[in-house]
Design a protein around this motif. Structure first.
Motif, short mmCIF file in Angstrom:
data_model
loop_
_atom_site.label_atom_id
_atom_site.label_comp_id
_atom_site.label_asym_id
_atom_site.label_seq_id
_atom_site.Cartn_x
_atom_site.Cartn_y
_atom_site.Cartn_z
N GLY B 104 0.83 -1.20 0.00
CA GLY B 104 0.00 0.00 0.00
C GLY B 104 0.87 1.25 0.00
O GLY B 104 2.07 1.18 -0.23
N THR B 105 0.22 2.38 0.25
CA THR B 105 0.96 3.63 0.33
C THR B 105 1.46 3.79 1.76
O THR B 105 0.68 3.90 2.69
N VAL B 106 2.78 3.78 1.90
CA VAL B 106 3.38 3.74 3.22
C VAL B 106 4.09 5.07 3.50
O VAL B 106 4.77 5.62 2.63
N GLU B 107 3.90 5.55 4.72
CA GLU B 107 4.49 6.81 5.18
C GLU B 107 5.58 6.51 6.22
O GLU B 107 5.41 5.64 7.07
N LEU B 108 6.66 7.27 6.13
CA LEU B 108 7.65 7.26 7.20
C LEU B 108 7.59 8.62 7.90
O LEU B 108 7.70 9.66 7.24
N VAL B 109 7.39 8.58 9.20
CA VAL B 109 7.32 9.79 10.02
C VAL B 109 8.60 9.86 10.85
O VAL B 109 8.93 8.90 11.55
N VAL B 110 9.34 10.96 10.72
CA VAL B 110 10.62 11.09 11.42
C VAL B 110 10.66 12.44 12.13
O VAL B 110 10.13 13.44 11.64
N SER B 125 13.34 2.08 0.07
CA SER B 125 12.49 1.27 0.95
C SER B 125 11.09 0.98 0.41
O SER B 125 10.40 0.10 0.94
N GLY B 126 10.66 1.75 -0.59
CA GLY B 126 9.29 1.61 -1.05
C GLY B 126 8.32 2.57 -0.36
O GLY B 126 7.13 2.59 -0.68
N VAL B 127 8.84 3.37 0.59
CA VAL B 127 8.03 4.42 1.20
C VAL B 127 7.66 5.45 0.14
O VAL B 127 8.46 5.78 -0.73
N GLN B 128 6.42 5.97 0.19
CA GLN B 128 6.00 6.96 -0.81
C GLN B 128 5.67 8.33 -0.21
O GLN B 128 5.37 9.27 -0.94
#
Lengths: 200, 200
Positions: B104-110, B125-128
């Motif tokens: 799916g559509t994956v978020e990375l929060v930093v 990573s495939g993060v979008q």
């Protein structure tokens, strides 16, 4: 989340240690160390572990091999497990420190210029000498992998942090490995390239 | 080399899962997800695991938390184990793929702009979607960490690869965590800075 794994790990395939042992665990000449990297890279994609990339961590003064690593993205299922990250991590696990400079002057030997992620991984590792077979877009052209956006002053940025770069060690042999990989029609190029203006 | 480890691994401290569970495993609002990252970052350096950095991997559509990670350089002894690498790797281990876009559509929060290594780690990573509390040299000024040389067009380079950046989410709270870290006189800043002209 309790039923989910809260850890991850990576094991080197047994054949990597076999290759290191048959090459010799002390390789005083830089060409010997690079030849080992090329051999590991050439075998790695045939073994199905990942892309045609390998790295060797050595004592820069003696040529003693601290660790070797290969690209394990496919074998591990983890996109960060490029050869440099694997080799540096195994070396740090063996030597007991996140700072390789604490055990002497340490060299990382890689069969091409690191991608942008591994550029940073080298920077934070305590390595003080980076030896590469070459740099240039041949790797992207021959293999299809995206190496990411590097700064033009990448070597100066290393130098400011005490890291010296040495290049063009057995360069043609690196290109031969990449060409062999590129000639296969059954490989997985695992880098993301979904953008409309996808990278060169 | 036969007596040496040929593997490495990282386990999340139990308190990370405790924090995620008490925050809730579905966090529909981006501020909730960032608040979790700030809480993890603030606790991480007090627990002695590493620097004041944390990352959360979430489903961008629902806010379901796939994984969380913290900087584990000190806890693991591995210099590559920044929060983003840890969170992305745990998420990939859980979801069974080196390509997070496959689920799916994956978020990375930093809790700040990634360093140059993690910039590349996000890219592969495939993060979008990358959501950060902010960017700027405050992090280096307040904490002493070197973030590495980023390109000025780093966001454009992400965009070309299908990755959107969203910034300035609970920015002041990020700075408060860094200031708290910087106020300690007993911390280990583990990045290499040996060059004569050491980085800003």
């Amino acid at each position: 989340m309790s039923s989910h794994p809260t850890s991850f790990g990576v094991s080197l395939p047994a054949w990597v240690d076999d290759e290191v042992r048959s090459a010799g665990t002390v390789l005083p000449e830089v060409e010997e160390r690079m030849r080992l990297a090329h051999r590991l890279a050439a075998r790695n994609h045939r073994e199905g572990c990942g892309g045609p990339f390998a790295a060797v961590v050595a004592d820069a003064d003696t040529g003693r091999i601290h660790a070797a690593g290969v690209n394990l993205v496919l074998a591990s299922g983890l996109s960060a497990m490029h050869a440099e990250v694997v080799a540096l991590s195994v070396a740090q696990a063996r030597l007991g420190s996140w700072d390789l400079s604490s055990v002497g002057t340490v060299e990382l030997v890689v069969n091409w210029r690191p991608c942008v992620m591994c550029y940073g991984a080298v920077m934070w590792s305590g390595v003080q000498l980076l030896t590469i077979a070459g740099e240039g877009d041949e790797v992207e052209r021959l293999t299809g992998f995206d190496e990411g956006p590097m700064r033009d002053d990448w070597q100066d940025q290393f130098a400011r942090r005490g890291i010296t770069v040495r290049t063009d060690i057995l360069r043609e042999q690196a290109l031969a490995v990449f060409a062999d990989y590129g000639s296969r029609d059954d490989v997985t190029v695992y880098n993301a390239r979904r953008g409309a203006g996808s990278a060169a």
